[in-house]
Design a protein around this motif. Structure first.
Motif, short mmCIF file in Angstrom:
data_model
loop_
_atom_site.label_atom_id
_atom_site.label_comp_id
_atom_site.label_asym_id
_atom_site.label_seq_id
_atom_site.Cartn_x
_atom_site.Cartn_y
_atom_site.Cartn_z
N LEU A 147 11.10 3.15 -2.41
CA LEU A 147 12.47 3.33 -2.71
C LEU A 147 13.29 3.62 -1.74
CD1 LEU A 147 12.04 4.59 -6.43
CD2 LEU A 147 13.09 2.45 -5.84
N ILE A 148 12.69 5.04 -0.84
CA ILE A 148 13.59 5.38 0.22
C ILE A 148 13.82 4.37 1.15
CG2 ILE A 148 13.60 7.16 1.81
CD1 ILE A 148 11.74 9.05 0.35
N LEU A 149 12.79 3.60 1.61
CA LEU A 149 13.12 2.73 2.49
C LEU A 149 14.03 1.70 2.23
CD1 LEU A 149 9.25 2.51 3.98
CD2 LEU A 149 11.11 3.68 5.01
N LEU A 150 13.80 1.16 0.91
CA LEU A 150 14.63 0.10 0.51
C LEU A 150 16.02 0.48 0.20
CD1 LEU A 150 14.91 -2.68 -0.68
CD2 LEU A 150 14.28 -1.91 -2.97
N THR A 151 16.41 1.79 -0.10
CA THR A 151 17.56 2.45 -0.33
C THR A 151 18.37 2.35 1.09
OG1 THR A 151 16.92 3.49 -2.21
CG2 THR A 151 19.18 4.45 -0.83
N PHE B 105 14.81 -9.22 4.19
CA PHE B 105 14.14 -8.12 4.22
C PHE B 105 14.15 -7.10 3.09
CE2 PHE B 105 16.01 -9.40 8.54
CZ PHE B 105 14.88 -9.45 9.16
N CYS B 106 15.21 -7.13 2.36
CA CYS B 106 14.99 -6.23 1.05
C CYS B 106 14.37 -6.69 -0.01
CB CYS B 106 16.35 -5.58 0.62
SG CYS B 106 17.37 -4.81 1.85
N LEU B 107 14.68 -7.91 -0.32
CA LEU B 107 14.09 -8.68 -1.26
C LEU B 107 12.85 -8.99 -0.97
CD1 LEU B 107 13.70 -9.96 -4.31
CD2 LEU B 107 15.16 -11.75 -3.40
N GLY B 108 12.56 -9.67 0.21
CA GLY B 108 11.56 -10.23 0.83
C GLY B 108 10.41 -9.27 1.11
N LEU B 109 10.54 -8.06 1.61
CA LEU B 109 9.55 -7.02 1.78
C LEU B 109 9.31 -6.02 0.69
CD1 LEU B 109 10.61 -6.13 5.54
CD2 LEU B 109 8.67 -7.59 4.84
N PHE B 110 10.07 -5.79 -0.29
CA PHE B 110 10.10 -5.21 -1.38
C PHE B 110 10.27 -6.01 -2.61
CE2 PHE B 110 11.50 -2.68 2.19
CZ PHE B 110 10.72 -1.41 2.17
N THR C 283 9.42 -3.08 -5.57
CA THR C 283 10.66 -2.10 -5.84
C THR C 283 11.99 -3.03 -6.12
OG1 THR C 283 9.06 -1.15 -4.10
CG2 THR C 283 11.08 0.04 -4.69
N TRP C 284 12.27 -4.03 -5.81
CA TRP C 284 13.48 -4.64 -6.06
C TRP C 284 13.81 -4.86 -7.52
CZ3 TRP C 284 17.54 -5.71 -2.97
CH2 TRP C 284 18.47 -6.56 -3.51
N GLU C 285 12.64 -4.95 -8.49
CA GLU C 285 12.70 -4.92 -9.63
C GLU C 285 13.51 -3.56 -10.09
OE1 GLU C 285 12.55 -7.87 -11.79
OE2 GLU C 285 12.10 -8.74 -9.89
N ILE C 286 13.01 -2.68 -9.64
CA ILE C 286 13.55 -1.18 -10.13
C ILE C 286 15.05 -1.09 -9.79
CG2 ILE C 286 13.20 1.06 -9.95
CD1 ILE C 286 10.36 0.84 -9.16
N VAL C 287 15.39 -1.60 -8.51
CA VAL C 287 16.69 -1.41 -8.20
C VAL C 287 17.53 -2.56 -8.64
CG1 VAL C 287 15.95 0.12 -6.09
CG2 VAL C 287 16.58 -2.31 -5.91
N ALA C 288 17.08 -3.40 -9.07
CA ALA C 288 18.03 -4.79 -9.32
C ALA C 288 19.08 -4.44 -10.49
CB ALA C 288 17.14 -5.93 -9.77
N PRO C 289 18.93 -3.74 -11.40
CA PRO C 289 20.06 -3.41 -12.31
C PRO C 289 21.21 -2.69 -11.61
CG PRO C 289 17.80 -2.86 -13.37
CD PRO C 289 17.51 -3.31 -11.70
N SER D 205 0.89 -1.25 0.10
CA SER D 205 0.01 -0.12 0.10
C SER D 205 0.89 1.34 -0.08
CB SER D 205 -0.93 -0.16 1.26
OG SER D 205 -0.02 0.22 2.57
N LEU D 206 2.24 1.23 0.16
CA LEU D 206 3.02 2.40 0.15
C LEU D 206 3.23 2.87 -1.15
CD1 LEU D 206 5.58 1.25 2.61
CD2 LEU D 206 3.67 2.56 3.26
N PRO D 207 3.35 4.21 -1.38
CA PRO D 207 3.84 4.98 -2.55
C PRO D 207 5.06 4.34 -2.98
CG PRO D 207 3.19 6.43 -1.00
CD PRO D 207 3.03 5.36 -0.21
N LEU D 208 5.25 4.51 -4.29
CA LEU D 208 6.48 3.68 -4.79
C LEU D 208 7.67 4.72 -4.41
CD1 LEU D 208 8.18 1.97 -6.75
CD2 LEU D 208 7.60 3.61 -8.58
#
Length: 497
Positions: A205-209, A258-263, A266-272, A198-201
């Motif tokens: 991205l900020i939390l994942l970073t 936590f990074c891949l499992g919870l996001f 979003t992980w697809e965006i930062v994966a490259p 439900s979180l905005p993209l």
């Protein structure tokens, strides 16, 4: 069953540290070894009862601890954490056994080792985000003291640098977890109750970073790696084994859990970007290792490169690459442990770690032939020679990542060749050549100094010949993580349409 893995080392630390009377160091060591063996036996019991077909948490233990904060005592183990638990148990035993009876202040040293084991085990089986942070920080002070007290000449500087970097890592991870829970309005910090859909993209991205930087420091990834060479080189060999063999895996474990499992979306965006950073770490670690003259520092830099493989595999996020990432964590821990132990033996017997001084240790009469033979085997395993666990893990990583990131994977394969280069340099200058007739009268390597390396060598060879004994524990969990990612990505795509 899982709480025992935390309780045994903590109670053991209290027993060894505070038992009344003047107890000889040898007796304290035997007691600590008995505790370490009991941890291994209990880990084996968990593995025997582990259901290979169940990808989710098993042996869960849950009760409310501080419900007002959402902090529950929630433990669980799955295919991601079980192999790392086994590695933690084995390397703790190696660290205790490998130092011998000449340790100073054994009343403090052995309890600190056991507390590190408890903190790492607790982090791997925590199914609550705050509980993970508590255990993640629990090992910080014991490791700091182990470096600062039993390290070498620049131990104070190295320990302080490690403390600062790891403290920043913990703060970032805590901030990320708090942000995830509060912004998603989760009822608690329990892993299974948290959803970031439900979180905005931009928020995700900020939390994942934040989490990526926090765990990246622990791994460590370039350019967050500068604490590693100092900490590894200045630590005693057993502490270096714990640092590189298991503590660094808290970073890669957190990356997957936590990074891949919870996001997953979003992980697809930062994966490259993650694949590029991982590739840079692999190449930098290999090239930096080639330039070293200190064999312990060379092995330390090689660790940076081999941890980069895990990031590339995680970025690819395929079933095979995730299996390879977990296998690489275990393989790296075993190989790094045998290399650091043998480097410690060489330094103890010869009195130096400098390539310009070392030579001819393979000499059967006045050298260290058995140690040299095991060092050659460890170098071959690190270089990914077939028949050893390093080859099996790296092959899974490359095979699983190529379809998603072909260029980074090819560069990692090239870096694997560079690994062979710096280990050929190390082994050629250290093991071969002629001994100096005036100085080469080295003490013999006794059985107790050989035993840890032999145990690790057997594990490296066995898992290299039978890699299914390693990957079978992780396949279902890896498939589940990938499937979860695909489902959530598809649901988001359909929503946007």
């Amino acid at each position: 069953m899982l709480s025992v893995l935390i309780v045994i080392p903590i109670l053991g630390a209290i027993l060894v540290g505070f038992f009344p009377g003047n107890i000889p160091a040898e007796k304290l060591r035997k007691v600590t070894l008995a505790i370490a063996v009991s941890i291994i036996i209990w880990t084996v019991q968990i593995a025997v009862k582990f259901d290979l077909n169940n990808p989710s948490w098993q042996f869960q233990e849950t009760f409310a601890w501080i419900p007002q904060l959402g902090l529950n005592y929630n433990l669980g183990v799955d295919g991601l954490s079980l192999p790392l638990l086994a590695l933690n148990s084995l390397l703790t035993f190696i660290a205790v056994y490998g130092y011998g009876n000449n340790i100073e202040r054994p009343r403090l040293y052995y309890p600190l080792i056991l507390l590190v084991n408890a903190g790492v085990a607790g982090a791997f089986i925590s199914a609550n985000l705050l509980l993970f942070v508590l255990f993640y920080e629990l090992e910080l002070i014991p490791i700091y003291l182990l470096i600062a007290i039993w390290g070498s000449e620049k131990r104070g500087y190295a320990a302080t640098k490690f403390l600062i970097y790891t403290a920043v890592s913990g703060i970032l991870i805590l901030a990320g977890f708090l942000g995830i829970t509060w912004l998603s309005n989760s009822p608690s910090f329990d892993y299974n109750l948290i959803s970031t859909e439900s979180l905005p993209l931009i928020t995700k991205l900020i939390l994942l970073t934040i989490l990526l930087v926090g765990f990246g420091i622990k791994i460590p990834l370039v350019p967050l790696h500068t604490w590693l060479p100092d900490a590894y080189v200045e630590s005693s060999p057993p502490v270096t084994i714990l640092l590189g063999g298991i503590l660094a895996k808290l970073g890669t474990y957190g990356l997957l859990r936590f990074c891949l499992g919870l996001f997953p979306q979003t992980w697809e965006i930062v994966a490259p970007g993650m694949a590029i950073i991982g590739t840079i770490s692999v190449l930098y670690g290999a090239l930096a290792a080639i330039a070293q003259q200190d064999i312990k520092r060379m092995v330390a830099y090689s660790s940076i490169g081999h941890m980069g493989y895990i990031l590339v595999a995680a970025a690819a996020n395929t079933p095979l690459s995730l299996v390879g990432a977990i296998a690489q964590m275990v393989a790296h821990g075993l190989i790094l442990a045998i290399l650091f132990h043998l480097v410690g033996v060489v330094e103890t017997k010869v009195g130096t770690r400098e390539l310009s001084v070392l030579n001819g240790l393979m000499s059967p009469v006045r050298g260290l032939p058995f140690t040299s033979a095991l060092l050659i085997m460890g170098g071959m395993a690190s270089a990914g020679i077939p028949g050893m666990v390093g080859f099996a893990a790296e092959f899974l990583v490359f095979q699983g990542s190529f379809s998603t990131f072909p260029i980074p994977t090819l560069l990692c394969i090239i870096a694997s060749g560079l690994t062979a280069v710096y280990f050929v340099i190390l082994l050629n200058r250290t093991c071969f050549g002629r001994l100096d007739n005036n100085t080469a009268y080295y003490p013999k390597v006794i059985w107790s100094e050989r035993a840890p390396a032999l145990v690790l060598a057997v594990a490296i060879l066995f898992l290299g010949i039978q890699p299914t004994w390693l990957v079978r524990w992780t396949e279902e969990t890896s498939n589940f993580l990938v499937l979860k990612s695909q489902i959530e990505i598809q649901s988001i795509s359909q929503y946007l349409k």
